[in-house]
Design a protein around this motif. Structure first.
Motif, PDB file in Angstrom:
ATOM      1  N   THR A 174      -2.259  -5.834 -21.594  1.00  0.00           N
ATOM      2  CA  THR A 174      -3.235  -5.293 -20.652  1.00  0.00           C
ATOM      3  C   THR A 174      -2.552  -5.102 -19.311  1.00  0.00           C
ATOM      4  O   THR A 174      -1.973  -6.049 -18.768  1.00  0.00           O
ATOM      5  N   ALA A 175      -2.573  -3.885 -18.787  1.00  0.00           N
ATOM      6  CA  ALA A 175      -2.007  -3.608 -17.460  1.00  0.00           C
ATOM      7  C   ALA A 175      -3.121  -3.652 -16.434  1.00  0.00           C
ATOM      8  O   ALA A 175      -4.262  -3.294 -16.722  1.00  0.00           O
ATOM      9  N   VAL A 176      -2.786  -4.093 -15.219  1.00  0.00           N
ATOM     10  CA  VAL A 176      -3.801  -4.259 -14.178  1.00  0.00           C
ATOM     11  C   VAL A 176      -3.339  -3.639 -12.869  1.00  0.00           C
ATOM     12  O   VAL A 176      -2.241  -3.942 -12.390  1.00  0.00           O
ATOM     13  N   GLU A 177      -4.174  -2.773 -12.294  1.00  0.00           N
ATOM     14  CA  GLU A 177      -3.889  -2.232 -10.972  1.00  0.00           C
ATOM     15  C   GLU A 177      -4.606  -3.078  -9.925  1.00  0.00           C
ATOM     16  O   GLU A 177      -5.764  -3.455 -10.105  1.00  0.00           O
ATOM     17  N   THR A 178      -3.909  -3.364  -8.812  1.00  0.00           N
ATOM     18  CA  THR A 178      -4.483  -4.159  -7.735  1.00  0.00           C
ATOM     19  C   THR A 178      -4.381  -3.404  -6.413  1.00  0.00           C
ATOM     20  O   THR A 178      -3.689  -2.393  -6.306  1.00  0.00           O
ATOM     21  N   ALA A 179      -5.060  -3.926  -5.395  1.00  0.00           N
ATOM     22  CA  ALA A 179      -4.946  -3.356  -4.053  1.00  0.00           C
ATOM     23  C   ALA A 179      -3.561  -3.665  -3.492  1.00  0.00           C
ATOM     24  O   ALA A 179      -2.874  -4.582  -3.959  1.00  0.00           O
ATOM     25  N   ALA A 219      -9.296  -8.358   4.021  1.00  0.00           N
ATOM     26  CA  ALA A 219      -9.106  -9.709   3.502  1.00  0.00           C
ATOM     27  C   ALA A 219      -9.674  -9.872   2.095  1.00  0.00           C
ATOM     28  O   ALA A 219      -9.107 -10.577   1.253  1.00  0.00           O
ATOM     29  N   MET A 220     -10.807  -9.207   1.818  1.00  0.00           N
ATOM     30  CA  MET A 220     -11.413  -9.312   0.486  1.00  0.00           C
ATOM     31  C   MET A 220     -10.522  -8.674  -0.563  1.00  0.00           C
ATOM     32  O   MET A 220     -10.330  -9.231  -1.647  1.00  0.00           O
ATOM     33  N   HIS A 221      -9.942  -7.503  -0.241  1.00  0.00           N
ATOM     34  CA  HIS A 221      -9.039  -6.833  -1.176  1.00  0.00           C
ATOM     35  C   HIS A 221      -7.814  -7.709  -1.458  1.00  0.00           C
ATOM     36  O   HIS A 221      -7.350  -7.805  -2.594  1.00  0.00           O
ATOM     37  N   GLU A 222      -7.289  -8.337  -0.409  1.00  0.00           N
ATOM     38  CA  GLU A 222      -6.120  -9.202  -0.570  1.00  0.00           C
ATOM     39  C   GLU A 222      -6.435 -10.384  -1.481  1.00  0.00           C
ATOM     40  O   GLU A 222      -5.636 -10.734  -2.361  1.00  0.00           O
ATOM     41  N   GLN A 223      -7.600 -10.992  -1.312  1.00  0.00           N
ATOM     42  CA  GLN A 223      -7.967 -12.133  -2.147  1.00  0.00           C
ATOM     43  C   GLN A 223      -8.151 -11.718  -3.595  1.00  0.00           C
ATOM     44  O   GLN A 223      -7.769 -12.458  -4.526  1.00  0.00           O
ATOM     45  N   ILE A 224      -8.717 -10.533  -3.826  1.00  0.00           N
ATOM     46  CA  ILE A 224      -8.882 -10.024  -5.185  1.00  0.00           C
ATOM     47  C   ILE A 224      -7.518  -9.884  -5.861  1.00  0.00           C
ATOM     48  O   ILE A 224      -7.339 -10.239  -7.033  1.00  0.00           O
ATOM     49  N   MET A 230       0.832  -1.197   0.000  1.00  0.00           N
ATOM     50  CA  MET A 230       0.000   0.000   0.000  1.00  0.00           C
ATOM     51  C   MET A 230       0.866   1.247   0.000  1.00  0.00           C
ATOM     52  O   MET A 230       1.894   1.310   0.670  1.00  0.00           O
ATOM     53  N   LYS A 231       0.447   2.248  -0.790  1.00  0.00           N
ATOM     54  CA  LYS A 231       1.083   3.566  -0.853  1.00  0.00           C
ATOM     55  C   LYS A 231       2.507   3.522  -1.392  1.00  0.00           C
ATOM     56  O   LYS A 231       3.312   4.378  -1.070  1.00  0.00           O
ATOM     57  N   HIS A 232       2.825   2.514  -2.208  1.00  0.00           N
ATOM     58  CA  HIS A 232       4.129   2.466  -2.864  1.00  0.00           C
ATOM     59  C   HIS A 232       4.092   3.071  -4.259  1.00  0.00           C
ATOM     60  O   HIS A 232       5.093   3.048  -4.962  1.00  0.00           O
ATOM     61  N   VAL A 291      -3.595   9.331   0.793  1.00  0.00           N
ATOM     62  CA  VAL A 291      -2.705   8.885   1.850  1.00  0.00           C
ATOM     63  C   VAL A 291      -3.225   7.608   2.498  1.00  0.00           C
ATOM     64  O   VAL A 291      -2.508   6.897   3.185  1.00  0.00           O
ATOM     65  N   ARG A 292      -4.509   7.314   2.322  1.00  0.00           N
ATOM     66  CA  ARG A 292      -5.074   6.069   2.827  1.00  0.00           C
ATOM     67  C   ARG A 292      -5.061   5.023   1.720  1.00  0.00           C
ATOM     68  O   ARG A 292      -4.747   5.298   0.575  1.00  0.00           O
ATOM     69  N   GLU A 293      -5.398   3.783   2.090  1.00  0.00           N
ATOM     70  CA  GLU A 293      -5.542   2.741   1.083  1.00  0.00           C
ATOM     71  C   GLU A 293      -6.617   3.176   0.100  1.00  0.00           C
ATOM     72  O   GLU A 293      -7.672   3.639   0.498  1.00  0.00           O
ATOM     73  N   ALA A 294      -6.373   3.033  -1.182  1.00  0.00           N
ATOM     74  CA  ALA A 294      -7.330   3.523  -2.169  1.00  0.00           C
ATOM     75  C   ALA A 294      -7.983   2.412  -2.984  1.00  0.00           C
ATOM     76  O   ALA A 294      -9.186   2.215  -2.939  1.00  0.00           O
ATOM     77  N   THR A 295      -7.201   1.663  -3.750  1.00  0.00           N
ATOM     78  CA  THR A 295      -7.752   0.716  -4.712  1.00  0.00           C
ATOM     79  C   THR A 295      -8.508  -0.416  -4.015  1.00  0.00           C
ATOM     80  O   THR A 295      -7.980  -1.082  -3.135  1.00  0.00           O
ATOM     81  N   ALA A 296      -9.749  -0.634  -4.425  1.00  0.00           N
ATOM     82  CA  ALA A 296     -10.572  -1.686  -3.840  1.00  0.00           C
ATOM     83  C   ALA A 296     -11.133  -2.627  -4.902  1.00  0.00           C
ATOM     84  O   ALA A 296     -11.745  -3.638  -4.570  1.00  0.00           O
ATOM     85  N   ALA A 297     -10.957  -2.307  -6.178  1.00  0.00           N
ATOM     86  CA  ALA A 297     -11.438  -3.163  -7.267  1.00  0.00           C
ATOM     87  C   ALA A 297     -10.344  -3.268  -8.324  1.00  0.00           C
ATOM     88  O   ALA A 297      -9.613  -2.314  -8.574  1.00  0.00           O
ATOM     89  N   VAL A 298     -10.225  -4.433  -8.924  1.00  0.00           N
ATOM     90  CA  VAL A 298      -9.248  -4.618  -9.989  1.00  0.00           C
ATOM     91  C   VAL A 298      -9.600  -3.698 -11.161  1.00  0.00           C
ATOM     92  O   VAL A 298     -10.757  -3.643 -11.588  1.00  0.00           O
TER      93      VAL A 298
END
Length: 255
Positions: free
Chosen positions: A162-167, A174-179, A62-64, A83-90
């Motif tokens: 195709t590039a993909v952004e993840t959490a 836990a749901m974000h991590e599994q995604i 996160m935040k890298h 500054v907080r965790e942002a991405t929640a969906a692929v």
């Protein structure tokens, strides 16, 4: 020109042959129980073979700077930063040329696919409402949004990439991590972002060790290098750490 055409035909025939044998090979490799668990991943791999799509997943803590990295590739602030965790969906980044003929309205737009409601087309700069946990409202992004796709003319995603952004990989959700882990299973290569000043942490290597079992190709990037005054010793130390652990000849670059 004729030689190139012959090479293309040979590659196409080989790919078609692999696709024909795909299900049979899967049945030989996996038990019936494993096939049930891996069906979605196997179907995604089959589709990639059919479309000759190359999936490049962007990962890191996160935040890298994953969103910053992709915004730099797009040359516009499409991926939200906070500054907080942002991405929640692929979120996928694909070239305009991959848009199906029946959807010309998707060109230079973002397409949000929901789990139980119709697909929505939005402007790039409005995408954050549907892909991040920063926006609170009637949509629970992690639960309601299946994925989002940004269509662009960016050279970064030409030729089937195709590039993909993840959490973030150290997300407390836990749901974000599994995604994120599910998307890694579907990808061919990864861009791994280190944060300058913190590059080469134990948690980085632990995640890399796990990910390297599923992905063979990595691009390592030291991000936010301006915060420590340049790449210098950080690059040398991380390269030395990486050598022998996850890559024989790692090359890192600043962004």
């Amino acid at each position: 020109m004729n030689a190139s055409r012959e090479s293309y035909r040979a590659l196409k025939e080989k790919t078609e042959s692999i696709i024909e044998q795909y299900d049979k090979l899967a049945e030989l490799v996996y038990t019936p129980e494993e096939l049930v668990k891996k069906r979605d991943v196997l179907n995604a791999r089959r589709k990639q073979l059919e479309t000759q799509e190359f999936i490049l997943v962007v990962i890191g803590e996160m935040k890298h700077g994953k969103s910053t990295f992709l915004n730099a590739m797009l040359r516009k602030p499409v991926f939200p930063k906070d500054v907080r965790e942002a991405t929640a969906a692929v979120t996928f980044l694909r070239h305009n040329d991959t848009i199906a003929a029946e959807h010309p309205e998707w060109r230079d737009k973002a397409v949000v696919e929901f789990r139980d409601r119709p697909t929505m087309v939005v402007d790039h700069l409005d995408l954050g409402k549907y892909t991040t946990c920063l926006h609170k409202g009637e949509i629970n992004v992690a639960e309601d949004v299946k994925s989002a796709t940004i269509y662009s003319a960016s050279k970064f995603v030409e030729d089937g990439v195709t590039a993909v952004e993840t959490a973030g990989m150290n997300t407390p959700n836990a749901m974000h991590e599994q995604i994120t882990r599910d998307q890694i299973d579907r990808s061919h290569a990864a861009v791994f972002l280190f944060k300058a000043g913190e590059a080469g942490k134990r948690s980085d290597y632990e995640f890399l060790e796990t990910t390297a079992k599923k992905i063979e190709r990595f691009f390592f990037v030291v991000n936010r290098i301006d915060e420590i005054g340049g790449i210098g010793e950080t690059s040398a130390r991380v390269i030395e750490d990486l050598r022998g652990k996850v890559a024989e000849n790692p090359v890192l670059g600043p962004l």
